[in-house]
Design an enzyme around this catalytic site. Sequence first.
Site, mmCIF file in Angstrom:
data_model
loop_
_atom_site.group_PDB
_atom_site.id
_atom_site.type_symbol
_atom_site.label_atom_id
_atom_site.label_comp_id
_atom_site.label_asym_id
_atom_site.label_seq_id
_atom_site.Cartn_x
_atom_site.Cartn_y
_atom_site.Cartn_z
ATOM 1 N N ASP A 67 0.727 -1.104 0.074
ATOM 2 C CA ASP A 67 -0.121 -0.053 0.111
ATOM 3 C C ASP A 67 0.846 1.205 -0.029
ATOM 4 O OD1 ASP A 67 -1.717 2.125 0.769
ATOM 5 O OD2 ASP A 67 -3.066 0.519 1.847
ATOM 6 N N THR A 138 -5.196 14.477 -13.199
ATOM 7 C CA THR A 138 -6.424 14.405 -14.207
ATOM 8 C C THR A 138 -6.784 15.881 -14.012
ATOM 9 O OG1 THR A 138 -8.658 13.889 -13.932
ATOM 10 C CG2 THR A 138 -7.621 13.911 -11.728
ATOM 11 N N ASP A 139 -7.381 15.954 -15.501
ATOM 12 C CA ASP A 139 -8.203 17.183 -15.996
ATOM 13 C C ASP A 139 -9.161 17.651 -14.959
ATOM 14 O OD1 ASP A 139 -9.910 15.415 -16.772
ATOM 15 O OD2 ASP A 139 -10.124 16.018 -18.890
ATOM 16 N N GLU A 140 -9.702 16.574 -14.075
ATOM 17 C CA GLU A 140 -10.980 16.919 -13.314
ATOM 18 C C GLU A 140 -10.556 18.052 -12.343
ATOM 19 O OE1 GLU A 140 -13.517 13.822 -12.055
ATOM 20 O OE2 GLU A 140 -13.164 12.595 -13.944
ATOM 21 N N TYR A 166 -13.280 12.766 -5.362
ATOM 22 C CA TYR A 166 -12.277 12.094 -6.413
ATOM 23 C C TYR A 166 -11.238 13.414 -6.750
ATOM 24 C CZ TYR A 166 -9.838 10.812 -10.354
ATOM 25 O OH TYR A 166 -8.812 10.628 -11.303
ATOM 26 N N LYS A 170 -7.512 14.384 -5.876
ATOM 27 C CA LYS A 170 -6.310 14.478 -6.641
ATOM 28 C C LYS A 170 -5.682 15.822 -6.763
ATOM 29 C CE LYS A 170 -5.164 11.784 -9.382
ATOM 30 N NZ LYS A 170 -4.123 10.684 -9.334
ATOM 31 N N TYR A 223 -26.130 8.717 -17.560
ATOM 32 C CA TYR A 223 -26.697 10.021 -16.655
ATOM 33 C C TYR A 223 -27.132 11.292 -17.227
ATOM 34 C CZ TYR A 223 -23.471 6.890 -13.637
ATOM 35 O OH TYR A 223 -22.919 5.948 -13.071
HETATM 36 P P1 NAD Z 1 -7.498 2.230 -11.891
HETATM 37 O O1 NAD Z 1 -8.530 2.401 -10.694
HETATM 38 O O2 NAD Z 1 -7.771 1.350 -13.103
HETATM 39 O O3 NAD Z 1 -6.033 1.564 -11.225
HETATM 40 C C1 NAD Z 1 -5.511 2.314 -9.935
HETATM 41 C C2 NAD Z 1 -4.711 1.069 -9.478
HETATM 42 O O4 NAD Z 1 -4.190 1.574 -8.166
HETATM 43 C C3 NAD Z 1 -5.016 -0.390 -9.002
HETATM 44 O O5 NAD Z 1 -4.095 -1.382 -9.758
HETATM 45 C C4 NAD Z 1 -5.089 -0.425 -7.313
HETATM 46 O O6 NAD Z 1 -5.021 -1.717 -7.067
HETATM 47 C C5 NAD Z 1 -3.976 0.522 -7.300
HETATM 48 N N1 NAD Z 1 -4.293 1.140 -5.885
HETATM 49 C C6 NAD Z 1 -5.187 1.704 -5.386
HETATM 50 N N2 NAD Z 1 -5.045 2.078 -4.150
HETATM 51 C C7 NAD Z 1 -3.588 1.867 -3.969
HETATM 52 C C8 NAD Z 1 -3.001 2.077 -2.713
HETATM 53 N N3 NAD Z 1 -3.328 2.626 -1.749
HETATM 54 N N4 NAD Z 1 -1.608 1.485 -2.740
HETATM 55 C C9 NAD Z 1 -1.182 0.850 -3.813
HETATM 56 N N5 NAD Z 1 -2.042 0.839 -4.898
HETATM 57 C C10 NAD Z 1 -3.015 1.096 -5.192
HETATM 58 O O7 NAD Z 1 -7.125 3.952 -12.199
HETATM 59 P P2 NAD Z 1 -6.364 4.106 -13.677
HETATM 60 O O8 NAD Z 1 -7.707 4.614 -14.423
HETATM 61 O O9 NAD Z 1 -5.554 3.234 -14.354
HETATM 62 O O10 NAD Z 1 -6.016 5.622 -13.366
HETATM 63 C C11 NAD Z 1 -4.628 5.673 -12.931
HETATM 64 C C12 NAD Z 1 -4.036 6.994 -12.714
HETATM 65 O O11 NAD Z 1 -4.303 7.937 -13.457
HETATM 66 C C13 NAD Z 1 -5.060 7.645 -11.423
HETATM 67 O O12 NAD Z 1 -4.196 8.220 -10.559
HETATM 68 C C14 NAD Z 1 -6.023 8.184 -11.801
HETATM 69 O O13 NAD Z 1 -6.326 9.568 -11.208
HETATM 70 C C15 NAD Z 1 -5.110 8.991 -13.174
HETATM 71 N N6 NAD Z 1 -5.980 9.180 -14.302
HETATM 72 C C16 NAD Z 1 -6.926 8.534 -14.908
HETATM 73 C C17 NAD Z 1 -7.620 8.927 -15.910
HETATM 74 C C18 NAD Z 1 -8.847 7.837 -16.784
HETATM 75 O O14 NAD Z 1 -9.074 8.019 -17.751
HETATM 76 N N7 NAD Z 1 -8.868 6.618 -16.318
HETATM 77 C C19 NAD Z 1 -7.354 9.985 -16.615
HETATM 78 C C20 NAD Z 1 -6.702 10.917 -16.223
HETATM 79 C C21 NAD Z 1 -5.868 10.598 -14.944
HETATM 80 O O1 TDX Z 2 -22.750 4.458 -16.155
HETATM 81 C C1 TDX Z 2 -22.232 5.369 -16.419
HETATM 82 N N1 TDX Z 2 -23.120 6.401 -17.493
HETATM 83 C C2 TDX Z 2 -22.839 7.553 -17.550
HETATM 84 O O2 TDX Z 2 -23.687 8.434 -18.129
HETATM 85 C C3 TDX Z 2 -21.023 5.940 -16.112
HETATM 86 C C4 TDX Z 2 -20.040 5.084 -15.280
HETATM 87 C C5 TDX Z 2 -20.629 7.223 -16.607
HETATM 88 N N2 TDX Z 2 -21.497 7.961 -17.400
HETATM 89 C C6 TDX Z 2 -21.001 9.338 -17.574
HETATM 90 C C7 TDX Z 2 -20.270 10.254 -16.580
HETATM 91 C C8 TDX Z 2 -19.472 11.139 -17.398
HETATM 92 O O3 TDX Z 2 -19.994 12.224 -17.812
HETATM 93 O O4 TDX Z 2 -20.007 8.938 -18.673
HETATM 94 C C9 TDX Z 2 -18.847 10.093 -18.473
HETATM 95 C C10 TDX Z 2 -17.649 9.456 -18.236
HETATM 96 O O5 TDX Z 2 -17.726 8.699 -16.787
HETATM 97 P P1 TDX Z 2 -16.524 7.895 -16.295
HETATM 98 O O6 TDX Z 2 -16.236 6.918 -17.264
HETATM 99 O O7 TDX Z 2 -16.893 7.416 -14.732
HETATM 100 O O8 TDX Z 2 -15.530 9.229 -16.235
HETATM 101 P P2 TDX Z 2 -15.096 10.365 -15.467
HETATM 102 O O9 TDX Z 2 -15.990 10.424 -14.347
HETATM 103 O O10 TDX Z 2 -15.022 11.391 -16.647
HETATM 104 O O11 TDX Z 2 -13.736 10.231 -14.982
HETATM 105 C C11 TDX Z 2 -12.717 9.728 -15.482
HETATM 106 O O12 TDX Z 2 -11.861 10.497 -16.280
HETATM 107 C C12 TDX Z 2 -10.951 11.271 -15.493
HETATM 108 C C13 TDX Z 2 -11.875 8.807 -14.897
HETATM 109 O O13 TDX Z 2 -12.716 7.780 -14.174
HETATM 110 C C14 TDX Z 2 -11.070 9.320 -14.008
HETATM 111 O O14 TDX Z 2 -10.243 8.814 -13.085
HETATM 112 C C15 TDX Z 2 -10.347 10.371 -14.619
HETATM 113 O O15 TDX Z 2 -9.424 11.117 -13.741
#
Ligand code: NAD
Ligand code: TDX
Length: 343
Positions: A67, A138-140, A166, A170, A223
Amino acid sequence: MIVNPFNIILITGGLGFIGSNFIRYILSTEKGVKIINLDSMTYAGNPKNLAEIEHEYPGRYTFIKGDICDQKSVEKIFQENVPDAVINFAAESHVDRSIEDPNVFIKTNVLGTATLLNTARKCWKDFFNNKRFLQVSTDEVYGTLPEDKPEIKFTETTPLNPHSPYSASKTSADLIAKSFFDTFGFPVLITRCSNNYGPYQFPEKLIPLMISKAMNNEKLPVYGDGLNVRDWLYVEDHCSAILTVLKKGKTGEVYNIGGNCEIQNIEIVKMILDSLNKPHSLINYVQDRLGHDRRYAIDATKIKNELGWEPAYCFGEKIKDTIQWYVENQNWVSSIIDGSYQK
Ligand code: NAD
Ligand code: TDX
């Protein structure tokens, strides 16, 4: 300045979606690099994401279950391996879960990042020459954009204004990372990327969830009015951007990463249904997400002009490949749905 080569890189969260894609990407592109993957294996950490990696790259990949909040474990890894760089992917990453239960987001995303920063600073003994800590953000963190002003996008100087637990967690991590640069000269780089899509994404996020439901002829929960906009980037483009920032970025700086590809959620849902020959009658408009950000759009001019990075892939092509990947890897999806992936 180009910092290269890195011999040992500590990657956190490497069993998740982007982390696992990044590990595969860097092992194939950077021949000398060794990877240590520290992951606590939450619900999102899936060993199947990197099933064959040790055999494909013998001697170059080590997995450690642990962790990022556990200072002793993190210190031990630093003492035994002395990584040249850290890339922190580990996070709780799903907005809906952060609305249900914010605490674990604050623990992992804020305290976990602080623990990593603190340990790296101690173990690198304030001797930071060529060391690098890249915080994957993240852009969020910037909040939301007006949909009637398409010319406005997030730049690196857009005020931070997160809305979900979330994104607030971040943002907090970004600020702590920045404080380490400002206070200690600790070599932090921060990347802020838009929504990723591609293989191995946990089927709770929009694209893999909708593909999986459509394949099973289940209702697709959209949504609100479905008109929220996200800026989509293929995951391999995110990986190449991170590697570019790691090698060429200026420490203390933030780099936005985006695909210049804004699409309304409902358009994506329809694209998925059409591509799988499923009827639009599967669309089910449901209650909106609380605090739902309306529009995200990244201005990625800085990383393009200063580091020469641009996305290589276009959405029209890669969304088809992505849908095909989930169709061909139904076992991967079903092992998540039935829970067997964690056994
Ligand atoms: P994910 O949820 O798929 O993976 C997260 C990983 O982190 C998992 O393998 C989990 O086991 C591990 N983890 C969680 N808590 C932990 C802890 N306390 N110690 C060690 N490991 C831990 O996430 P993702 O979508 O791959 O995102 C990765 C990174 O990119 C995140 O920091 C997220 O904020 C960022 N990000 C994601 C997106 C997106 O669209 N998915 C976009 C921009 C930024
Ligand atoms: O069931 C759904 N129905 C729906 O309408 C889900 C899961 C999502 N949505 C909408 C919500 C958002 O407007 O779709 C859009 C995308 O949703 P997510 O896939 O949950 O992504 P988002 O909330 O945009 O965040 C993602 O992008 C930025 C990642 O999960 C984050 O980790 C990253 O930082």
